[in-house]
Scaffold this motif. Structure first.
Motif, PDB file in Angstrom:
ATOM      1  N   ASP A   1       0.922  -1.080   0.035  1.00 30.47           N
ATOM      2  CA  ASP A   1       0.152   0.052   0.111  1.00 30.47           C
ATOM      3  C   ASP A   1       0.873   1.276   0.136  1.00 30.47           C
ATOM      4  N   PRO A   2       0.917   2.066  -0.988  1.00 32.14           N
ATOM      5  CA  PRO A   2       1.628   3.346  -1.200  1.00 32.14           C
ATOM      6  C   PRO A   2       1.341   4.331  -0.149  1.00 32.14           C
ATOM      7  N   GLU A   3       0.277   4.405   0.265  1.00 32.37           N
ATOM      8  CA  GLU A   3      -0.288   5.133   1.472  1.00 32.37           C
ATOM      9  C   GLU A   3       0.148   4.899   2.733  1.00 32.37           C
TER      10      GLU A   3
ATOM     11  N   THR B   1       6.071   0.302  -0.001  1.00 37.82           N
ATOM     12  CA  THR B   1       7.365   1.288   0.778  1.00 37.82           C
ATOM     13  C   THR B   1       7.804   2.148  -0.769  1.00 37.82           C
ATOM     14  N   GLY B   2       8.237   1.765  -1.809  1.00 35.51           N
ATOM     15  CA  GLY B   2       9.079   2.381  -2.675  1.00 35.51           C
ATOM     16  C   GLY B   2       8.171   3.247  -3.390  1.00 35.51           C
ATOM     17  N   SER B   3       6.986   2.819  -3.770  1.00 35.73           N
ATOM     18  CA  SER B   3       5.980   3.942  -4.320  1.00 35.73           C
ATOM     19  C   SER B   3       5.564   5.010  -3.307  1.00 35.73           C
TER      20      SER B   3
ATOM     21  N   ASP C   1       1.553   6.389 -10.735  1.00 32.45           N
ATOM     22  CA  ASP C   1       1.170   7.732  -9.953  1.00 32.45           C
ATOM     23  C   ASP C   1       2.251   7.981  -9.289  1.00 32.45           C
ATOM     24  N   ALA C   2       3.097   7.172  -8.565  1.00 32.62           N
ATOM     25  CA  ALA C   2       4.468   7.546  -7.615  1.00 32.62           C
ATOM     26  C   ALA C   2       5.559   8.109  -8.659  1.00 32.62           C
ATOM     27  N   ILE C   3       5.606   7.811  -9.919  1.00 30.91           N
ATOM     28  CA  ILE C   3       6.609   8.501 -10.649  1.00 30.91           C
ATOM     29  C   ILE C   3       6.118   9.746 -10.798  1.00 30.91           C
ATOM     30  N   ALA C   4       4.694   9.959 -11.268  1.00 33.36           N
ATOM     31  CA  ALA C   4       4.468  11.367 -11.160  1.00 33.36           C
ATOM     32  C   ALA C   4       4.825  12.335 -10.184  1.00 33.36           C
ATOM     33  N   ARG C   5       4.263  11.944  -8.694  1.00 37.07           N
ATOM     34  CA  ARG C   5       4.741  12.297  -7.676  1.00 37.07           C
ATOM     35  C   ARG C   5       6.378  12.713  -7.637  1.00 37.07           C
ATOM     36  N   LEU C   6       7.128  11.558  -7.981  1.00 32.51           N
ATOM     37  CA  LEU C   6       8.370  11.853  -7.742  1.00 32.51           C
ATOM     38  C   LEU C   6       9.260  12.891  -8.613  1.00 32.51           C
ATOM     39  N   LYS C   7       8.753  12.929  -9.836  1.00 34.70           N
ATOM     40  CA  LYS C   7       9.090  14.113 -10.578  1.00 34.70           C
ATOM     41  C   LYS C   7       9.019  15.446 -10.099  1.00 34.70           C
ATOM     42  N   GLN C   8       8.064  15.648  -9.425  1.00 34.96           N
ATOM     43  CA  GLN C   8       7.750  17.054  -8.766  1.00 34.96           C
ATOM     44  C   GLN C   8       9.060  17.258  -7.619  1.00 34.96           C
TER      45      GLN C   8
END
Length: 222
Positions: free
Chosen positions: A126-128, A161-163, A201-208
């Motif tokens: 769970d990414p959350e 955890t990663g995401s 979704d995680a990559i999109a947040r990461l790019k910021q």
């Protein structure tokens, strides 16, 4: 100048002969002499007065840290330790306390995040939960990154955890002033749409929260 004269150079407005430790040599055609050097061994080496910006021991003055976040990121750190890539400080960051044991044995520094949220049992995909774990340990992560010049964050996207934690770790690294580079993987297609969506979704947040991100698709490994 003619052939019968030695080489000269202009100093203070007048011609002065070049200085040499060698005796004048007769030219093959018998005409005149030439003051020169037969090979480079005759040249006196010049010593540079410029001191290199390197500390004692020859190590780079740049502080580089590699942070492996989650199971995939910690596996990447383990692999780098096995190949003995030097000049870098390695950290394994995970919500699974047991999984950190291997990285610690190989020589990485470890950080178990989210002790209250996960009790060291992992994020359960769970990414959350991963995000909350990183937020809980924000101060510990900040202290770990303090003084870093170049920070690499590596993780496998799609899990918990990663995401969830990698974007938070990258945000803290960038806020500290470090040049932050993320290197992450996307899951295999057979792992399912849910996991792929979590990764996207995680990559999109990461790019910021990074200066640059490198995304490697696991499908290209097949």
């Amino acid at each position: 100048r003619g052939t019968g004269c030695c080489w000269s150079m202009k100093l203070s407005g007048k011609d002065e002969p070049l200085l040499t430790s060698r005796q004048p040599q007769k030219l093959k055609n018998g005409r005149g002499t030439f003051l020169g050097f037969k090979n480079v061994k005759d040249l006196t080496p010049m010593k540079s007065t410029v001191e290199p910006l390197m500390p004692d021991g020859g190590l780079s003055p740049c502080v580089i840290r590699v942070l492996g976040v989650g199971g995939g990121g910690c596996n990447a750190v383990d692999r780098m330790l096995e190949t003995q890539v030097g000049g870098v400080e390695y950290w394994a960051i995970n919500t699974d306390a047991q999984a950190l044991g291997r990285s610690k044995v190989l020589g990485a520094k470890v950080l178990n995040i989210g002790a209250a949220v996960t009790r060291g049992l992992g994020a359960g995909g769970d990414p959350e939960v991963g995000r909350l774990a990183a937020e809980e340990s924000r101060d510990d992560i900040s202290a770990m990154i303090q003084g870093t010049d170049l920070c690499f964050v590596t993780s496998g996207m799609g899990g918990g955890t990663g995401s969830g934690a990698a974007p938070v770790v990258s945000e803290i690294a960038k806020e500290s002033g470090a040049l932050t580079v993320a290197i992450v993987t996307k899951p295999f297609a057979f792992e399912g749409r849910r996991r792929m969506k979590q990764a996207s979704d995680a990559i999109a947040r990461l790019k910021q929260n990074v200066d640059t991100v490198i995304v490697v698709s696991n499908n290209k490994l097949l």
